[in-house]
Scaffold this motif. Structure first.
Motif, mmCIF file in Angstrom:
data_model
loop_
_atom_site.group_PDB
_atom_site.id
_atom_site.type_symbol
_atom_site.label_atom_id
_atom_site.label_comp_id
_atom_site.label_asym_id
_atom_site.label_seq_id
_atom_site.Cartn_x
_atom_site.Cartn_y
_atom_site.Cartn_z
ATOM 1 N N GLU A 53 -3.007 41.862 -12.727
ATOM 2 C CA GLU A 53 -3.742 42.122 -11.485
ATOM 3 C C GLU A 53 -3.591 40.931 -10.539
ATOM 4 O OE1 GLU A 53 -8.049 41.998 -11.947
ATOM 5 O OE2 GLU A 53 -8.378 43.191 -10.140
ATOM 6 N N MET B 221 -13.616 36.443 -4.442
ATOM 7 C CA MET B 221 -14.508 36.657 -5.594
ATOM 8 C C MET B 221 -15.821 35.940 -5.344
ATOM 9 S SD MET B 221 -13.975 35.955 -9.674
ATOM 10 C CE MET B 221 -13.390 37.555 -10.181
ATOM 11 N N HIS C 139 -6.253 43.719 -19.132
ATOM 12 C CA HIS C 139 -5.366 43.135 -18.119
ATOM 13 C C HIS C 139 -5.580 41.635 -17.977
ATOM 14 C CE1 HIS C 139 -8.878 43.865 -15.392
ATOM 15 N NE2 HIS C 139 -8.460 42.769 -14.811
ATOM 16 N N TYR D 112 -3.062 46.300 -9.215
ATOM 17 C CA TYR D 112 -2.648 46.189 -10.628
ATOM 18 C C TYR D 112 -1.218 46.703 -10.792
ATOM 19 C CZ TYR D 112 -7.691 45.989 -11.832
ATOM 20 O OH TYR D 112 -9.022 45.666 -11.936
ATOM 21 N N SER E 202 -13.730 41.753 -4.642
ATOM 22 C CA SER E 202 -12.324 41.395 -4.411
ATOM 23 C C SER E 202 -11.478 42.604 -4.019
ATOM 24 C CB SER E 202 -11.736 40.747 -5.674
ATOM 25 O OG SER E 202 -11.757 41.662 -6.743
ATOM 26 N N PHE F 279 -2.659 52.355 -16.842
ATOM 27 C CA PHE F 279 -3.486 51.185 -16.497
ATOM 28 C C PHE F 279 -4.268 50.680 -17.721
ATOM 29 C CE2 PHE F 279 -7.896 50.032 -15.015
ATOM 30 C CZ PHE F 279 -7.580 48.769 -14.541
ATOM 31 N N HIS G 110 -16.381 36.295 -12.702
ATOM 32 C CA HIS G 110 -15.968 36.486 -14.099
ATOM 33 C C HIS G 110 -14.633 35.815 -14.374
ATOM 34 C CE1 HIS G 110 -14.411 40.119 -12.031
ATOM 35 N NE2 HIS G 110 -13.452 40.178 -12.955
ATOM 36 N N ILE H 138 -15.696 50.650 -9.286
ATOM 37 C CA ILE H 138 -14.441 49.961 -9.585
ATOM 38 C C ILE H 138 -13.544 49.921 -8.357
ATOM 39 C CG2 ILE H 138 -12.391 50.004 -11.072
ATOM 40 C CD1 ILE H 138 -15.137 49.291 -12.422
ATOM 41 N N VAL I 108 -19.155 48.224 -19.211
ATOM 42 C CA VAL I 108 -18.358 47.076 -18.768
ATOM 43 C C VAL I 108 -19.314 45.909 -18.533
ATOM 44 C CG1 VAL I 108 -16.634 46.190 -17.134
ATOM 45 C CG2 VAL I 108 -16.809 48.664 -17.484
ATOM 46 N N PHE J 256 -19.124 41.830 -17.030
ATOM 47 C CA PHE J 256 -18.345 40.783 -16.374
ATOM 48 C C PHE J 256 -19.015 39.448 -16.696
ATOM 49 C CE2 PHE J 256 -17.908 44.658 -13.914
ATOM 50 C CZ PHE J 256 -16.524 44.774 -13.787
ATOM 51 N N HIS K 276 -12.859 46.106 -5.386
ATOM 52 C CA HIS K 276 -13.852 46.112 -6.470
ATOM 53 C C HIS K 276 -15.232 45.831 -5.900
ATOM 54 C CE1 HIS K 276 -11.022 46.287 -9.739
ATOM 55 N NE2 HIS K 276 -10.543 45.076 -9.584
ATOM 56 N N VAL L 123 -9.325 40.548 -19.352
ATOM 57 C CA VAL L 123 -10.243 41.633 -19.709
ATOM 58 C C VAL L 123 -9.741 42.317 -20.984
ATOM 59 C CG1 VAL L 123 -11.289 43.811 -18.912
ATOM 60 C CG2 VAL L 123 -10.823 41.979 -17.266
ATOM 61 N N GLN M 260 -14.694 45.895 -21.753
ATOM 62 C CA GLN M 260 -15.073 47.286 -21.485
ATOM 63 C C GLN M 260 -15.075 48.051 -22.797
ATOM 64 O OE1 GLN M 260 -12.249 49.049 -18.667
ATOM 65 N NE2 GLN M 260 -11.203 50.089 -20.330
ATOM 66 N N HIS N 237 -8.786 35.798 -14.524
ATOM 67 C CA HIS N 237 -9.591 36.284 -15.650
ATOM 68 C C HIS N 237 -8.758 37.135 -16.593
ATOM 69 C CE1 HIS N 237 -10.307 39.370 -12.365
ATOM 70 N NE2 HIS N 237 -10.045 40.208 -13.363
ATOM 71 N N PRO O 3 -17.978 44.981 -7.892
ATOM 72 C CA PRO O 3 -18.685 43.893 -8.592
ATOM 73 C C PRO O 3 -18.399 42.499 -8.026
ATOM 74 C CG PRO O 3 -17.848 45.486 -10.168
ATOM 75 C CD PRO O 3 -17.278 45.885 -8.829
ATOM 76 N N SER O 4 -17.133 42.100 -7.957
ATOM 77 C CA SER O 4 -16.832 40.742 -7.474
ATOM 78 C C SER O 4 -16.551 40.703 -5.988
ATOM 79 C CB SER O 4 -15.612 40.181 -8.212
ATOM 80 O OG SER O 4 -14.438 40.861 -7.801
HETATM 81 C C1 LIG Z 1 -11.350 47.814 -13.718
HETATM 82 C C2 LIG Z 1 -11.736 46.462 -14.173
HETATM 83 C C3 LIG Z 1 -12.511 46.384 -15.453
HETATM 84 C C4 LIG Z 1 -12.351 45.601 -13.077
HETATM 85 C C5 LIG Z 1 -13.488 45.963 -12.380
HETATM 86 C C6 LIG Z 1 -14.015 45.093 -11.414
HETATM 87 C C7 LIG Z 1 -13.408 43.866 -11.160
HETATM 88 C C8 LIG Z 1 -13.964 42.926 -10.123
HETATM 89 O O1 LIG Z 1 -15.044 43.218 -9.620
HETATM 90 O O2 LIG Z 1 -13.302 41.919 -9.815
HETATM 91 C C9 LIG Z 1 -12.251 43.508 -11.871
HETATM 92 O O3 LIG Z 1 -11.619 42.347 -11.662
HETATM 93 C C10 LIG Z 1 -11.727 44.380 -12.821
HETATM 94 O O4 LIG Z 1 -10.616 44.039 -13.454
#
Ligand SMILES: CC(C)c1ccc(C(=O)O)c(O)c1O
Ligand SMILES: [Fe+2]
Length: 306
Positions: free
Chosen positions: A254, A259, A203, A244, A240, A291, A189, A280, A177, A179, A235, A148, A194, A146, A237-238
């Motif tokens: 990253e 995921m 990134h 970084y 994972s 970062f 995502h 995060i 933020v 996704f 993380h 960002v 953000q 992905h 959200p995903s």
């Molecule tokens: C810090 C960043 C925006 C972030 C946050 C969460 C995930 C994820 O859940 O995979 C990311 O891949 C990120 O790059």
């Protein structure tokens, strides 16, 4: 996804980046990141980490950053439908000419510019396919994952991405933020934004094959003098595991392992996650100040659709 949306993505195809010293960046991506050298055409360096010819295109220039984000759509019918859609929406899509398509190892492609940020989006079909599968013995990379961006006009940008550009929100972290998945691609995502005080590349992500690969990368990055700027961490959200690090220009890359994937129909609704550092990084890490800071968005130039 509104049933009426007129085209289907296959995946995030490739990213074109400007780097200040092509030789230094090439060495970094081959010897440290673990990409495959696919040669140069007209000064552009092709690098592979997936099942198509390339996923990263490096061009030397004075301002490091992003030139364009390129999406592969499912087939030529989808490409024509996407072009017609953007034309009706007033984006003035422009086909690249046959010579450029050949140089880029593509079948057909057109470009638009996102209104909220000026980011160039390319849609293509027919990238050449190597017979041998990609294998990264050095780094265990599976694919480009992905990209960002930090964006100044977050709400307009999100409305455009979900309104006219066909993305679906998988999760929010607070109201800062979002996704986004590229329907019907299942990845949690392929694109995220953000909220920030300007527009820049935050990134670029490569998905890797597991925790051991992330752990091994910590030592390889340290041994090569590559700054690690966040992680290893997890993380929410995903789901994972992430790491970084910075390229020679200070742009953030990253590695992530694992995921969540979404079905095409009956996918869960987007969650509004609390906007905390824990969201995060569940393991409680903190990013280095470098970062996600470096990477300009190229908003002009002499390319079609630019
Ligand atoms: C810090 C960043 C925006 C972030 C946050 C969460 C995930 C994820 O859940 O995979 C990311 O891949 C990120 O790059
Ligand atoms: Fe990421």
């Amino acid at each position: 996804m509104p049933q009426s949306f007129p085209f289907r993505h296959r995946e995030l195809g490739y990213l074109a980046l400007t780097v200040s010293d092509l030789a230094a960046s090439l060495k970094f991506h081959l010897d440290v990141v673990g990409l495959e050298d696919r040669g140069q055409t007209d000064g552009a360096q092709f690098l592979r980490c997936g099942d198509r010819d390339y996923q990263l295109l490096l061009v030397e220039g004075p301002v490091p950053g992003l030139q364009r984000v390129a999406w592969e759509v499912e087939d030529d019918r989808q490409l024509d439908a996407a072009f017609a859609h953007y034309a009706v929406q007033g984006y003035q899509p422009a086909w690249i000419d046959a010579a450029e398509a050949r140089a880029l190892r593509l079948g057909r492609a057109f470009r638009i510019r996102q209104r909220a940020t000026g980011i160039a989006f390319e849609y293509f079909t027919g990238m050449s396919r190597p017979v041998e599968p990609f294998r990264s013995d050095l780094a265990g990379i599976d694919r480009l994952g992905h990209v960002v961006f930090t964006v100044e006009h977050f709400d307009e940008c999100l409305a455009e991405l979900t309104g006219t550009m066909g993305f679906l929100v998988s999760d929010y972290a607070g109201d800062g933020v979002a996704f986004l998945r590229a329907f019907p691609n299942p990845l949690h995502h392929s694109f995220a934004i953000q909220r920030g005080s300007d527009d820049h590349l935050q990134h670029v992500n490569f998905m890797v094959d597991g925790m051991d690969t992330i752990g091994t990368a910590v030592n390889r990055l340290n041994d090569s003098g590559t700054p690690i700027v966040f992680g290893p961490g997890k993380h929410f959200p995903s789901g994972s595991i992430f790491l970084y690090f910075l390229d020679p220009d200070g742009m953030t890359f990253e590695y992530s392992a694992g995921m969540e994937e979404f079905p095409e129909v009956a996918a869960r609704d987007a969650r509004r996650l609390e906007p905390s550092l824990k969201t995060i990084d569940l393991w409680g890490g903190r990013p280095d100040p470098r970062f996600g800071r470096t990477g300009a968005i190229d908003r002009g130039g002499d390319r079609p659709g630019a």
